[in-house]
Design an enzyme around this catalytic site. Structure first.
Site, PDB file in Angstrom:
ATOM      1  N   GLY A  14      87.209  61.770 -21.751  1.00  0.00           N
ATOM      2  CA  GLY A  14      85.690  61.965 -21.051  1.00  0.00           C
ATOM      3  C   GLY A  14      85.637  62.317 -19.780  1.00  0.00           C
ATOM      4  O   GLY A  14      84.359  62.172 -19.506  1.00  0.00           O
ATOM      5  N   ASP A  34      89.345  65.616 -29.683  1.00  0.00           N
ATOM      6  CA  ASP A  34      90.937  65.534 -29.159  1.00  0.00           C
ATOM      7  C   ASP A  34      91.520  65.136 -30.236  1.00  0.00           C
ATOM      8  O   ASP A  34      90.596  64.501 -31.203  1.00  0.00           O
ATOM      9  CB  ASP A  34      90.407  65.053 -28.225  1.00  0.00           C
ATOM     10  CG  ASP A  34      92.152  64.564 -27.414  1.00  0.00           C
ATOM     11  OD1 ASP A  34      92.820  64.495 -27.877  1.00  0.00           O
ATOM     12  OD2 ASP A  34      91.263  65.031 -26.263  1.00  0.00           O
ATOM     13  N   CYS A  79      99.559  70.533 -20.682  1.00  0.00           N
ATOM     14  CA  CYS A  79      99.502  70.667 -19.298  1.00  0.00           C
ATOM     15  C   CYS A  79     100.960  70.573 -19.548  1.00  0.00           C
ATOM     16  O   CYS A  79     101.591  71.705 -18.619  1.00  0.00           O
ATOM     17  CB  CYS A  79      99.205  69.761 -17.796  1.00  0.00           C
ATOM     18  SG  CYS A  79      99.897  68.480 -17.950  1.00  0.00           S
TER      19      CYS A  79
END
Length: 386
Positions: A14, A34, A79
């Site tokens: 969050g 998510d 990522c």
């Protein structure tokens, strides 16, 4: 004015939601999405009233996206496809597929969102996924600006250089837009001074307050006693002399059981020469990754809590000692890990942010290592909105 309807993708614990609150922009998170069940537990604990969808982004249809009628997207896609230490598979990495799905959905939405903010690792800016993102948002009519920013630019003693993109659906350019350039500082808003991320090399270096134990400089002589280059040592001295950055002690917990976080003798023995050691008076720490607490190299700084012990003297005395004596010496430094709460503090999470008790320390480190700096995102949301 109607509050913004915000869709939070790859919501994690969050960080984006927290940044939205801090920005004071009138907004309401219509849904957070998510797939990580542990992260979702933490999210629910801190934002119990937000609709949280535990599903993959590819599992959400165009119709479902449309039904949420959002006008802002905040997202931090995986990522791993772009990291320095990963395989850099870029678009071919399966973990990029959800984001590619999203780029395919975006132009087909009934109503395009007005604002987009995206965070990722340094390296994303040179990926073909980024090129596809830019092509998609340009075709949709967005004006955008890209940044590479670190929390040190806001006076936070933690290096965490990250890529950010902010985009707004409008025909005229953003007032600070520099096409084709990735900005390394925040744009001025109104009469504000720009905050540069880079330490100004011309800046007069004040006497070094934090003796972080990598060197002793007498005149031009630099004494090396750890596996560091002279350049690294100079950089650390410079960071510790930058008075625009707070000291670490402002972010530390004071009522913890230190023994729970001390580095074990075995680790000290094996990694003594590569640890990034900081003291509470330092104005720097290296990026905390999800491997912190499990792996040593490159995962984050450790804290020297013995205030009256000179690290230099300890390290210099090691060479002629037996293994056992070495450990005894190193234990005198009382080196400990930063606690999850301290890392959360450095990342800009507020004091009331917490973890459900059942989430282990190892899981907390992992989740925080995957999170983002709240203050940086809050400032970018404000800039985008204004």
């Amino acid at each position: 004015m109607e509050p913004l309807r915000v869709l939070e993708l790859y919501s994690g614990i969050g960080g984006m939601h927290q940044a939205l609150r801090e920005s004071c922009v009138p907004a309401h998170v219509v849904a957070a999405i998510d797939v990580n069940t542990v992260a979702n537990e933490v999210y629910k604990y801190n934002f119990p009233h937000t609709l949280l969808l535990a599903k993959t982004i590819e599992g959400i249809t165009l119709e479902e996206f449309d039904s949420l009628s959002f006008n802002m997207i905040l997202m931090s896609p995986p990522c791993q496809p772009f990291t320095r230490i990963g395989l850099q598979g870029d678009k071919t990495d399966p973990r990029a597929s959800s984001f590619l799905y999203l780029l395919n959905i975006l132009p087909r939405l009934q109503k395009l969102p007005k604002y987009i903010l995206l965070e990722n690792v340094k390296g994303f800016e040179v990926s073909s996924t980024r090129d596809l993102l830019i092509q998609t948002i340009e075709n949709c009519g967005f004006q955008y600006q890209e940044f590479l920013l670190s929390p040190t630019s806001l006076g936070i003693p933690n290096s965490r250089l990250r890529y950010f993109l902010i985009a707004k659906l409008q025909s005229e350019p953003l007032p600070f837009q520099v096409p084709g350039q990735v900005l390394m500082e925040f744009p001025k808003i109104g009469s504000e001074n720009p905050q540069t991320h880079a330490v100004d090399t011309e800046k007069k270096i004040e006497p070094n307050i934090c003796q972080h134990g990598s060197t002793r400089c007498s005149g031009k002589e630099t004494v090396l006693f750890k596996l560091e280059t002279t350049k690294e040592i100079d950089r650390k001295h410079q960071q510790d002399s930058d008075l625009s950055v707070q000291t670490l002690k402002d972010f530390l917990e004071h009522d913890i059981d230190v023994n729970k976080y001390l580095l074990p003798p075995k680790l000290l023995q094996r990694y003594a020469l590569i640890l990034d050691i900081v003291r509470p008076t330092c104005r720097r720490s290296v990026c905390f990754t999800k491997g912190y607490g499990s792996f040593v190299e490159g995962t984050g700084s450790v804290l020297q809590t013995a205030e009256d012990v000179q690290i230099e003297n300890i390290y210099k005395s090691l060479s002629n000692l037996s293994e056992e004596e070495k450990i005894t010496k190193l234990l005198m430094l009382k080196l400990r890990y930063f606690t999850p709460k301290e890392i959360a503090n450095l990342l800009g999470f507020p004091p009331e942010f917490g973890f459900p008790e059942k989430i282990t320390v190892k899981q907390r480190y992992r989740l925080l290592g995957n999170s983002l700096n709240v203050h940086i995102v809050a400032k970018l949301i404000k800039i985008l909105y204004e």
